[in-house]
Design an enzyme around this catalytic site. Structure first.
Site, PDB file in Angstrom:
ATOM      1  CG  ASP A 229      -2.066   0.918   1.169  1.00 28.69           C
ATOM      2  OD1 ASP A 229      -2.020   1.835   0.339  1.00 28.69           O
ATOM      3  OD2 ASP A 229      -3.018   0.747   1.955  1.00 28.69           O
ATOM      4  CG  HIS A 327      -8.708   0.600  -4.437  1.00 25.30           C
ATOM      5  ND1 HIS A 327      -9.688   1.332  -3.798  1.00 25.30           N
ATOM      6  CD2 HIS A 327      -7.526   1.098  -3.997  1.00 25.30           C
ATOM      7  CE1 HIS A 327      -9.120   2.223  -3.009  1.00 25.30           C
ATOM      8  NE2 HIS A 327      -7.807   2.110  -3.109  1.00 25.30           N
TER       9      HIS A 327
HETATM   10  C1  HEM Z   1      -4.053   2.585  -4.362  1.00 24.80           C
HETATM   11  C2  HEM Z   1      -5.598  -0.096  -0.682  1.00 24.80           C
HETATM   12  C3  HEM Z   1      -8.739   3.364   0.549  1.00 24.80           C
HETATM   13  C4  HEM Z   1      -6.991   6.152  -2.969  1.00 24.80           C
HETATM   14  C5  HEM Z   1      -4.213   1.558  -3.483  1.00 24.80           C
HETATM   15  C6  HEM Z   1      -3.502   0.305  -3.536  1.00 24.80           C
HETATM   16  C7  HEM Z   1      -3.933  -0.428  -2.499  1.00 24.80           C
HETATM   17  C8  HEM Z   1      -4.918   0.337  -1.794  1.00 24.80           C
HETATM   18  C9  HEM Z   1      -3.464  -1.820  -2.115  1.00 24.80           C
HETATM   19  C10 HEM Z   1      -2.486  -0.100  -4.600  1.00 24.80           C
HETATM   20  C11 HEM Z   1      -1.091   0.254  -4.241  1.00 24.80           C
HETATM   21  C12 HEM Z   1      -0.828   1.728  -4.190  1.00 24.80           C
HETATM   22  O1  HEM Z   1      -0.678   2.397  -5.222  1.00 24.80           O
HETATM   23  O2  HEM Z   1      -0.768   2.231  -3.073  1.00 24.80           O
HETATM   24  C13 HEM Z   1      -6.590   0.611  -0.037  1.00 24.80           C
HETATM   25  C14 HEM Z   1      -7.342   0.123   1.083  1.00 24.80           C
HETATM   26  C15 HEM Z   1      -8.231   1.092   1.433  1.00 24.80           C
HETATM   27  C16 HEM Z   1      -8.028   2.187   0.509  1.00 24.80           C
HETATM   28  C17 HEM Z   1      -7.142  -1.227   1.743  1.00 24.80           C
HETATM   29  C18 HEM Z   1      -9.246   1.110   2.530  1.00 24.80           C
HETATM   30  C19 HEM Z   1      -9.135   0.366   3.612  1.00 24.80           C
HETATM   31  C20 HEM Z   1      -8.548   4.418  -0.308  1.00 24.80           C
HETATM   32  C21 HEM Z   1      -9.278   5.658  -0.263  1.00 24.80           C
HETATM   33  C22 HEM Z   1      -8.783   6.440  -1.253  1.00 24.80           C
HETATM   34  C23 HEM Z   1      -7.748   5.686  -1.922  1.00 24.80           C
HETATM   35  C24 HEM Z   1     -10.379   6.008   0.738  1.00 24.80           C
HETATM   36  C25 HEM Z   1      -9.163   7.849  -1.648  1.00 24.80           C
HETATM   37  C26 HEM Z   1     -10.389   8.306  -1.622  1.00 24.80           C
HETATM   38  C27 HEM Z   1      -6.037   5.422  -3.628  1.00 24.80           C
HETATM   39  C28 HEM Z   1      -5.259   5.950  -4.733  1.00 24.80           C
HETATM   40  C29 HEM Z   1      -4.422   4.908  -5.149  1.00 24.80           C
HETATM   41  C30 HEM Z   1      -4.703   3.784  -4.281  1.00 24.80           C
HETATM   42  C31 HEM Z   1      -5.329   7.356  -5.310  1.00 24.80           C
HETATM   43  C32 HEM Z   1      -3.419   4.939  -6.293  1.00 24.80           C
HETATM   44  C33 HEM Z   1      -4.088   4.373  -7.519  1.00 24.80           C
HETATM   45  C34 HEM Z   1      -3.138   4.373  -8.689  1.00 24.80           C
HETATM   46  O3  HEM Z   1      -2.879   5.450  -9.194  1.00 24.80           O
HETATM   47  O4  HEM Z   1      -2.667   3.299  -9.078  1.00 24.80           O
HETATM   48  N1  HEM Z   1      -5.078   1.556  -2.415  1.00 24.80           N
HETATM   49  N2  HEM Z   1      -7.030   1.863  -0.361  1.00 24.80           N
HETATM   50  N3  HEM Z   1      -7.632   4.470  -1.331  1.00 24.80           N
HETATM   51  N4  HEM Z   1      -5.676   4.136  -3.387  1.00 24.80           N
HETATM   52 FE1  HEM Z   1      -6.388   2.972  -1.914  1.00 24.80          FE
END
Ligand code: HEM
Length: 418
Positions: A229, A327
């Protein structure tokens, strides 16, 4: 260990050394994680630096009865936290320290139950103190006219199951340190400095991998779902980071500051853990083992965490490799006008709920120049169709303005009150 490239050429990011003077970068990163953080004089610390292992995040409300008193209290508390935070981050403890709060700001002694810091064996542990101001504080102090646009309340979003007592707040203090004793002691001391003027509203503790335990402290950590993450985060020091994080316009008191969105997101781990590893990967759009996007070639042929996502790629059966509801597709900046945010959240584990289920998840912390064009539209999109929604629940929300570093001799947020 050889004395090869890199010997004597430390590289700094923000104020922390990330690369070594000696040739072993992993060992150097571990040492850097414990070094004092002084800030760059422009931005508050605790944002661009590597996130230390422990978080104590406390939201406070001002107790003043009327706007004039609230305004005065705001100035006193911000001054106390500016001076106190600076002293604590230096790793110093001052003798003859104040026990009586903000009126003697600057005299700070931290330790355990009255034992000074050195005597308690507490070093710097990479401590950072970051102070935020909520819209509620400005309203309470009669400063509505000075509310920055980006501090507009986060609207109610579909799927929210927010508990008011765990969210909101007039003021916030984010304390991060590699050692939980240092984080606790610093958070406690900062609370005591302002105890006459504020009351704690909620506290969230969090944790990440410790530098000492990680094979590589600079590698992307995993969250409690086992996912890497933070992969596609803007890189601190890059132009993308500067654009995404630091407020360029808006009121002068916030220029060079940032806005911090906090969301306490519970993970429904029982159902998540029933998924196969492949199914888990599809939910996010990245492989669980190495974090590579599902459009990347196998690791054996060069695919990996840093491979760029190809959202148009299809498999032999014609299906999108990164699903419509994955996601990373729904949150990727290219589908949100290119606007990014910097995620720096912490895992939390708050024991069991009334039914015996674990109350664990992600304390999502995201710094951004304007939540109205970053967090809010992204979360609206995620709430509508993110495959993760089956496995998570947003239980609290807060938003704080994080002013830039204080002027020399001045205090955080000073120009707001002048
Ligand atoms: C990407 C998990 C909540 C925004 C990711 C990734 C994971 C992840 C595993 C892919 C690796 C990375 O690029 O960091 C989670 C989990 C969440 C959560 C487990 C809740 C428990 C959120 C929320 C937002 C968010 C609430 C914003 C409203 C993003 C963004 C990316 C991302 C902007 C990058 C996407 C990309 O450009 O590839 N998240 N996330 N995430 N997440 Fe989350």
């Amino acid at each position: 260990f050889g004395l090869g490239a890199g010997a004597g050429t430390g590289v700094t990011m923000g104020t922390q050394r990330l690369l070594p003077e000696r040739a072993d970068p992993v060992e150097a990163a571990r040492r850097a994680a414990l070094a004092p953080v002084t800030g760059d004089g422009v931005h508050q610390p605790g944002i661009a630096e590597r996130a230390p292992a422990h978080l104590v995040f406390t939201a406070y409300d001002l107790t003043a009865a009327d706007p004039a008193a609230a305004r005065a209290a705001l100035g006193t508390v911000l001054r106390a936290w500016t001076d106190g935070g600076r002293t604590l981050m230096r790793g110093a403890s001052q003798s003859g320290a104040s026990q009586s709060g903000a009126s003697q700001s600057g005299a700070v002694q931290i330790g355990v139950a009255g034992v000074g810091r050195e005597a308690a064996g507490l070093g710097s542990a990479g401590l950072t103190v970051t102070v935020g101001i909520g819209a509620a504080a400005l309203r309470r102090a009669g400063l509505d006219a000075r509310l920055p646009g980006p501090l507009a309340d986060i609207p109610a979003l579909p799927g929210d199951r927010l508990e008011a007592t765990r969210g909101g707040g007039d003021l916030a203090v984010q304390v991060c340190a590699e050692d939980p004793m240092v984080a606790f002691a610093a958070a406690r001391q900062l609370g005591r400095l302002a105890a006459d003027l504020v009351r704690p509203r909620w506290v969230q503790r969090g944790f990440r991998r410790t530098a000492a335990a990680a094979a590589d402290p600079t590698a992307t950590p995993r969250n409690l779902m086992g996912q890497l993450d933070g992969t596609n985060n803007p890189r601190p020091g890059s132009a993308q980071f500067d654009l995404a994080v630091w407020a360029a316009g808006g009121p002068a008191w916030m220029r060079g500051g940032t806005y911090l969105v906090c969301r306490r997101i519970r993970m429904l781990l029982e159902s998540w853990e029933r998924l196969t590893e492949d199914a888990r990967g599809e939910v996010v759009g990245r492989r669980i083992d190495d974090g590579a996007p599902l459009s990347a070639p196998p690791a054996a042929t060069g695919g990996g965490e840093d491979t760029a996502s190809d959202f148009a790629a299809r498999g032999p059966d014609g299906r999108l490799l990164i699903a419509e509801n994955a996601h990373i597709r729904l949150s990727n900046p290219q589908f949100h006008g290119g606007i990014a945010m910097f995620r720096r959240g912490y895992s939390y584990d708050d024991g069991l709920d009334a039914t015996g289920e674990p109350d664990s998840g992600l304390f999502f912390l995201a710094f951004q120049a304007d939540p109205r064009t970053a967090f809010v539209p992204v979360q609206r999109t995620l709430a509508a169709s993110d495959a993760l929604n089956t496995f998570i629940r947003h239980t609290a929300s807060a938003l704080f303005a994080v002013p830039p570093a204080p002027p020399a001799g001045g205090y955080l947020g000073q120009s707001l009150l002048e």
